[in-house]
Scaffold this motif. Structure first.
Motif, mmCIF file in Angstrom:
data_model
loop_
_atom_site.group_PDB
_atom_site.id
_atom_site.type_symbol
_atom_site.label_atom_id
_atom_site.label_comp_id
_atom_site.label_asym_id
_atom_site.label_seq_id
_atom_site.Cartn_x
_atom_site.Cartn_y
_atom_site.Cartn_z
ATOM 1 N N ASP A 1 -5.194 -4.719 0.750
ATOM 2 C CA ASP A 1 -4.147 -5.965 0.466
ATOM 3 C C ASP A 1 -2.646 -4.767 1.089
ATOM 4 N N PRO A 2 -1.511 -5.921 1.357
ATOM 5 C CA PRO A 2 -0.360 -5.533 1.975
ATOM 6 C C PRO A 2 -0.265 -3.974 0.849
ATOM 7 N N PRO A 3 0.667 -2.547 1.588
ATOM 8 C CA PRO A 3 1.303 -2.555 0.316
ATOM 9 C C PRO A 3 2.562 -2.593 -0.069
ATOM 10 N N GLU A 4 3.109 -3.708 0.231
ATOM 11 C CA GLU A 4 4.561 -4.241 0.202
ATOM 12 C C GLU A 4 4.402 -6.427 0.304
ATOM 13 N N ILE A 5 4.469 -5.906 -1.093
ATOM 14 C CA ILE A 5 4.844 -7.586 -0.880
ATOM 15 C C ILE A 5 6.285 -8.261 -1.215
ATOM 16 N N ARG A 6 6.550 -9.056 -0.710
ATOM 17 C CA ARG A 6 8.406 -9.736 -1.220
ATOM 18 C C ARG A 6 8.221 -11.404 -1.174
ATOM 19 N N VAL B 1 6.927 -14.096 11.495
ATOM 20 C CA VAL B 1 6.050 -14.695 10.592
ATOM 21 C C VAL B 1 5.212 -14.314 9.651
ATOM 22 N N PRO B 2 6.026 -15.492 7.542
ATOM 23 C CA PRO B 2 5.649 -15.441 6.759
ATOM 24 C C PRO B 2 4.021 -15.044 6.765
ATOM 25 N N ALA B 3 3.961 -14.143 5.833
ATOM 26 C CA ALA B 3 2.382 -14.014 4.884
ATOM 27 C C ALA B 3 2.073 -15.489 4.850
ATOM 28 N N ALA B 4 3.459 -16.408 4.191
ATOM 29 C CA ALA B 4 2.960 -18.048 3.139
ATOM 30 C C ALA B 4 4.033 -18.287 3.411
ATOM 31 N N MET B 5 4.183 -19.648 3.943
ATOM 32 C CA MET B 5 5.816 -20.531 3.390
ATOM 33 C C MET B 5 5.097 -22.215 3.185
ATOM 34 N N GLU B 6 5.105 -22.363 1.584
ATOM 35 C CA GLU B 6 5.318 -23.617 1.252
ATOM 36 C C GLU B 6 6.721 -23.846 1.094
ATOM 37 N N SER C 1 4.508 -9.667 3.729
ATOM 38 C CA SER C 1 4.122 -8.909 3.126
ATOM 39 C C SER C 1 3.370 -7.849 4.215
ATOM 40 N N GLY C 2 2.507 -6.648 3.767
ATOM 41 C CA GLY C 2 2.689 -5.789 5.020
ATOM 42 C C GLY C 2 3.574 -3.983 4.659
ATOM 43 N N LEU C 3 4.169 -4.062 5.767
ATOM 44 C CA LEU C 3 4.541 -2.845 5.519
ATOM 45 C C LEU C 3 5.997 -2.546 5.176
ATOM 46 N N ILE C 4 6.886 -1.289 5.111
ATOM 47 C CA ILE C 4 7.871 -1.641 3.875
ATOM 48 C C ILE C 4 9.218 -2.214 4.495
ATOM 49 N N ASP C 5 9.378 -1.617 6.439
ATOM 50 C CA ASP C 5 11.461 -1.855 6.869
ATOM 51 C C ASP C 5 10.358 -2.826 7.033
ATOM 52 N N GLY C 6 9.484 -3.685 7.450
ATOM 53 C CA GLY C 6 9.245 -5.075 8.285
ATOM 54 C C GLY C 6 9.399 -5.944 7.380
ATOM 55 N N VAL C 7 8.376 -5.586 6.136
ATOM 56 C CA VAL C 7 9.129 -6.931 5.233
ATOM 57 C C VAL C 7 10.298 -6.914 4.312
ATOM 58 N N THR C 8 11.193 -5.696 4.733
ATOM 59 C CA THR C 8 12.614 -5.872 4.026
ATOM 60 C C THR C 8 13.200 -6.669 4.920
ATOM 61 N N HIS C 9 12.991 -6.324 6.634
ATOM 62 C CA HIS C 9 13.661 -7.281 7.274
ATOM 63 C C HIS C 9 13.252 -8.522 7.479
ATOM 64 N N ASP C 10 12.352 -9.126 7.254
ATOM 65 C CA ASP C 10 11.899 -9.962 7.449
ATOM 66 C C ASP C 10 12.015 -11.081 6.065
ATOM 67 N N ALA C 11 12.342 -10.497 5.230
ATOM 68 C CA ALA C 11 12.491 -11.143 3.973
ATOM 69 C C ALA C 11 14.462 -11.403 4.673
ATOM 70 N N ALA C 12 15.103 -10.117 4.825
ATOM 71 C CA ALA C 12 16.447 -10.228 4.747
ATOM 72 C C ALA C 12 16.889 -11.461 5.960
#
Lengths: 432, 339
Positions: free
Chosen positions: A172-177, A202-207, A238-249
Motif C-alpha cells: 500500500d502506498p504511504p501517501e495518496i492524493r 503518471v498518476p495511479a489513476a486518471m478517470e 500515490s507513493g512517497l510524500i515528496d513525489g506525490v506532492t510534486h505530482d499533485a502540484a
C-alpha cells in the motif's frame, strides 16, 4: 453445467468433455461484458465459483496463491491487514473473480500506473484443453522457453481453465492524493489528460466522466460533484510524500492551465472513498436515466481522445441515443455508454449500428477493439477490422497449439474461417 | 520499413531453407549454436515517438543506444536495459532478458505493446496493438519476448515508454538485502553479492534522501556488471535467494550477484565447470540456469522445459518445418516422435 471444487474436478470435467467431444466453457462470476463465458449450443459450462479459497499468502514475497473463484475485492480484503493489495481493480471488483480477470486480462482504474492483470500474475495452474494439468510461469522471474503464462492470460477460456493462480501483491502506498478537476468543456479535460502524461507524470489513476455521467452519478451518490460541469477528471497519485506532492502540484497546475474551474483535493480517506464510489457507481447511476445501457470498451491513443469523444456524441445523436462517457482517460480506454429503453421498437438495431460506428471511429483513430473487457462473442466478428487475414491465421494456429480439437470455448475471440488452410501447409509427420 | 525492404526480407525468409535473424550479436551465447542458416537482418530506424502517448515505434534492427538517445530528448525511456547498448531492439526482445531495474520498473514483457514479424513462410504479421492497454486477440507480443528467434523474424515493435526519473542514485546498504527490501517502499534495484548490498533508488530527490536515511543507505558508485568468460543467469523463487547464495558460495572462483525481490541471480567464472556446479545448486532448489556466455560443454538451458509438448506445438504451428533458428532451442530440434 458443473461446479467443480478442485483442480482434479476441473480436469475430470474436461476429460469427460473430451471423451464425448463436447465443447466446454469456463465461467467465473459471469460479470464479463463481451460474452466470453456465454455457452453456445450444448457446451458444458464449468463454473469455478465454488473454488473460492485464498490458499496461501506470503507477505514477505508479496504474493498469494488463490483459486479462480476468489472475488477480486475479497483478495484485497484478505491481504489488507498486511499493508498489501491486489492492484487490478475492475469496476465490478465486488463481484468479478480472479479466474475471470485472468481470462479477460482485466484492467481497472489503477492499472494506469500498476499495469493490467497480466503484469500481476506470476504463475497459473491450468487444466489444458486435453484435460492435462500444467503450471505456466512460476515463482522465479523467468520460466525456460516461451512465456506460456503471458500467452494464457487474456485467452478467454480458449486455452484451458485456470485452477490456481499465483498473483503479485503490491505494498500500500504511504501517501495518496485524490484530486477532482472540474471543466466547462470536455475537450479541455481531454487535453489536460494528454498534457499531464506529456509532462512526465503518471498518476495511479486518471478517470473522466462527462456531463451526463457526472449529473447521473451526483444525483445517485451525492459526492458533491459539480452538476453543471461538462466533464470532471478524477486523478489519483500515490507513493512517497515528496513525489506525490510534486505530482499533485503539477496536475493541479496543468488542469487549471487547461481551464479547470476548480481542483478539489480529497481531505481524508472518507472523502477519497466517496469520490471513488461516485466513479464506480456510474453504471448503476445510469438506471436513473433509462432502463438499459450498452457499454462499449475501446482504446485510442491518448492524443486522439478529444477527436474520438466528439465523434461518439455525433454518432449517438444521429441514432437518437443518449451517450455517456465514463472512462479510463489516462490510458485512452474509452467506455461510451449508450443509454436507452429496450422496450422501444427497433431500438436494439440502432444501438448496435451506433456501437459499430463508434468501434470503427476508434480503429480509424489508431485504436484497438478492446482495452480490458475482451473480444468474446461480442467483438469476434469485428476482429477483421483490426487484423489482416494472415494475422488472424497466426492467432488461430496459436489456439490450435493449445486446443487441437477445438473444444475449449469454441467460436469465441476468432471469427470462423480465421485459419487460412491454403498457406503454410504442414508437412507430413509434423506434430501439430 | 519501406515496401521494398519488407518485400525483400519476406522473400529472403520464404526462400531460405533455414533462417536466423542477426542483430548486434550481443546475445549470441544464448541457446544452442545455429549453423548453416541464412542470416537476415531486421530494418533499422525509429519510426515514430509519441511522448504524449508514452509509446515509440521502432524497427527491430535499431540499437538500444539509439532508441534510448531518441527517447531521452523527450525526457522518457524504455527500460529494456540490455547489458550492451549496441544490442538491437529485436535481439533484446528475442533474448527476453529483463534488465536489472526489473524490481522497480517491471519485466521487459510489460513494455512490448505490438510486434510485427515475418513468419517462416514469409508473411508479415502484426500481434498486439499500438495502445498502452489492449486485449484485442491473443497476447502475441508476450509470446515473442524470449522466443529466441524461433517463432518469426521480428521487424518492428511498439514499446511503452516511461518518464525518466527526476533523481536516480546508487547506494551501499549497511544492513541485509532482506531488511533493506522491507524498509523501502519502491526500490528500483536491490543487488546482493558476497558481503555487499547495492541499492538503486529513483524518483523524487526528497524521497530518495528520506528513503536512504530510513534504510541506512550510503551513496555509492554504480556496481559493475559481472565479468567472466563463462556467465549464467539463474531464475529462482526470490524468497530462496539467500539459501541459494549460501550454496553458491561453496563453488570456488564463482562470482555472483542476486536481484533481490526478483529472483534473478547472475553468476560468472573463469572455470567452465563452475557454471555447471552453479546450475546443479540452482536446480536442487527449483531454479534453473540459463547459459549467457562461454561454457560450450554445458547445455544452454539445463532444466527441462515446462509443458514441453505445448511449447513444441506452438513452435510447430508457426514454423512447421523448423527453419527458424534451428538448433537454438531444444524444442526446435526435429521431432523425435515423443510428445
Amino acid at each position: 453445467m458443473c461446479f467443480p471444487q478442485s483442480t482434479a474436478d476441473v480436469a475430470c470435467a474436461v476429460q469427460v468433455a473430451n471423451r464425448f467431444g463436447v465443447p466446454f466453457v469456463a465461467r467465473g462470476s459471469g460479470t464479463g461484458l463481451a460474452g466470453g463465458a456465454t455457452p453456445l449450443d450444448d457446451a458444458l459450462v464449468i463454473v469455478t465459483t465454488r473454488m473460492n479459497r485464498v490458499l496461501e499468502i506470503d507477505a514477505d514475497a508479496r504474493r498469494a496463491w488463490v483459486e479462480p473463484g476468489v472475488l477480486n475485492l475479497d483478495l484485497t480484503r484478505a491481504v489488507a491487514h498486511l499493508g498489501l493489495h491486489y492492484a487490478p481493480d475492475p469496476s465490478s471488483q465486488q463481484a468479478c473473480s480472479i479466474g475471470g480477470n485472468v481470462g479477460t486480462n482485466a484492467g481497472g482504474p489503477h492499472c494506469l500506473a500498476a499495469g493490467v492483470t497480466s503484469a500481476h500474475v506470476l504463475a497459473v495452474e491450468v487444466v489444458l484443453p486435453d484435460g492435462t494439468v500444467e503450471i505456466l510461469g512460476g515463482l522465479g522471474p523467468d520460466a525456460p522457453g516461451l512465456d506460456l503464462r503471458g500467452t494464457f492470460v487474456g485467452s478467454e477460456g480458449t486455452m484451458g481453465i485456470a485452477t490456481r493462480i499465483c498473483v503479485r501483491l503490491m505494498p500500500d502506498p504511504p501517501e495518496i492524493r485524490t484530486l477532482l478537476a472540474d471543466f466547462t468543456a470536455i475537450d479541455d479535460a481531454a487535453a489536460a489528460v494528454s498534457a499531464v502524461i506529456a509532462a512526465g507524470v503518471v498518476p495511479a489513476a486518471m478517470e473522466m466522466m462527462d456531463a451526463q455521467a457526472t449529473r447521473a452519478v451526483e444525483d445517485f451518490v451525492h459526492a458533491g460533484l459539480p452538476r453543471d460541469a461538462d466533464a470532471v477528471l478524477l486523478v489519483e497519485v500515490s507513493g512517497l510524500i515528496d513525489g506525490v506532492t510534486h505530482d499533485a502540484a503539477m496536475i493541479d497546475e496543468i488542469c487549471r492551465a487547461h481551464g479547470a474551474r476548480t481542483v478539489r483535493v480529497a481531505v481524508d480517506a472518507a472523502e477519497r472513498a466517496l469520490l471513488w464510489k461516485a466513479r464506480k457507481s456510474a453504471f448503476g447511476a445510469v438506471a436513473r436515466i433509462a432502463p438499459d445501457y450498452y457499454l462499449h470498451d475501446a482504446v485510442v491513443p491518448r492524443t486522439k481522445l478529444v477527436e474520438v469523444i466528439r465523434q461518439v456524441y455525433e454518432i449517438s445523436a444521429r441514432y437518437q441515443l443518449i451517450a455517456m462517457n465514463v472512462f479510463h482517460a489516462g490510458d485512452g480506454n474509452l467506455h461510451p455508454l449508450l443509454v436507452f429503453d429496450g422496450r422501444e421498437p427497433g431500438i436494439w438495431d440502432r444501438v448496435h449500428a451506433a456501437g459499430d460506428e463508434i468501434l470503427r471511429v476508434c480503429i480509424d483513430a489508431g485504436g484497438v477493439l478492446s482495452g480490458e473487457h475482451g473480444i468474446g462473442l461480442e467483438k469476434r466478428d469485428a476482429m477483421p477490422l483490426f487484423f489482416t487475414a494472415d494475422d488472424l491465421d497466426v492467432q488461430a494456429r496459436l489456439r490450435d497449439a493449445f486446443d487441437p480439437d477445438g473444444l475449449a470455448n469454441p467460436d469465441k475471440i476468432l471469427p470462423r474461417g480465421s485459419r487460412c488452410g491454403e498457406v503454410g501447409a504442414i508437412p507430413a509427420g509434423a506434430w501439430v | 520499413m519501406s515496401a521494398t525492404m519488407a518485400e525483400e526480407l519476406r522473400e529472403a525468409i520464404a526462400a531460405a531453407g533455414s533462417v536466423v535473424a542477426v542483430g548486434g550479436g550481443t546475445h549470441s551465447g544464448i541457446g544452442g549454436p545455429v549453423t548453416g542458416a541464412v542470416e537476415v537482418r531486421a530494418p533499422v530506424g525509429i519510426v515514430d515517438v509519441q511522448p504524449s502517448d508514452m509509446t515509440v515505434t521502432v524497427r527491430a534492427g535499431t540499437t538500444f543506444a539509439e532508441l534510448d538517445a531518441a527517447l531521452a530528448t523527450h525526457g522518457q525511456e524504455c527500460p529494456l536495459d540490455p547489458d550492451e547498448p549496441t544490442a538491437t531492439i529485436g535481439g533484446t526482445i528475442a533474448a527476453g532478458l529483463s534488465g536489472r531495474r526489473r524490481l522497480g520498473l517491471g519485466p521487459m514483457r510489460d513494455y512490448l505493446l505490438e510486434v510485427r514479424f515475418v513468419t517462416a513462410d514469409g508473411r508479415e504479421i502484426r500481434g498486439g496493438g499500438p495502445t498502452v492497454k489492449n486485449v484485442t486477440g491473443y497476447d502475441i507480443p508476450r509470446l515473442f519476448v524470449g522466443s529466441l528467434g524461433t517463432l518469426g523474424v521480428i521487424t518492428q515493435v511498439i514499446l511503452r515508454t516511461r518518464p525518466r526519473s527526476r533523481a536516480s542514485q546508487w547506494f551501499r546498504a549497511t544492513s541485509s538485502a532482506a531488511e533493506v527490501r522491507r524498509a523501502l517502499f519502491s526500490p528500483t534495484t536491490i543487488l546482493g553479492g558476497p558481503g555487499t548490498v547495492s541499492v538503486l533508488l529513483e524518483g523524487d530527490p526528497g524521497d530518495l534522501r528520506s528513503e536512504a536515511a530510513t534504510a541506512g543507505l550510503v551513496p555509492s558508485d554504480p556496481p559493475q556488471p559481472l565479468t567472466g568468460t563463462h556467465r549464467g543467469r539463474i531464475s529462482i523463487d526470490p524468497s530462496l535467494i539467500d539459501a541459494l547464495a549460501a550454496n553458491l558460495a561453496t563453488i570456488a572462483g564463482l562470482d555472483r550477484v542476486a536481484e533481490y525481490g526478483v529472483g534473478t541471480v547472475h553468476v560468472a567464472t573463469e572455470d567452465p565447470e563452475g557454471l555447471g556446479a552453479a546450475r546443479q545448486e540452482a536446480e536442487a532448489i527449483g531454479g534453473w540456469l540459463l547459459r549467457i556466455a562461454g561454457a560450450p560443454m554445458i547445455d544452454p538451458f539445463g532444466a527441462g522445459f515446462p509443458a514441453v509438448a505445448l511449447q513444441r506445438r506452438i513452435r510447430t504451428v508457426l514454423d512447421p518445418t523448423g527453419k527458424l533458428s534451428p538448433g537454438r532451442v531444444p524444442i526446435t530440434e526435429p521431432d523425435d516422435g515423443t510428445q
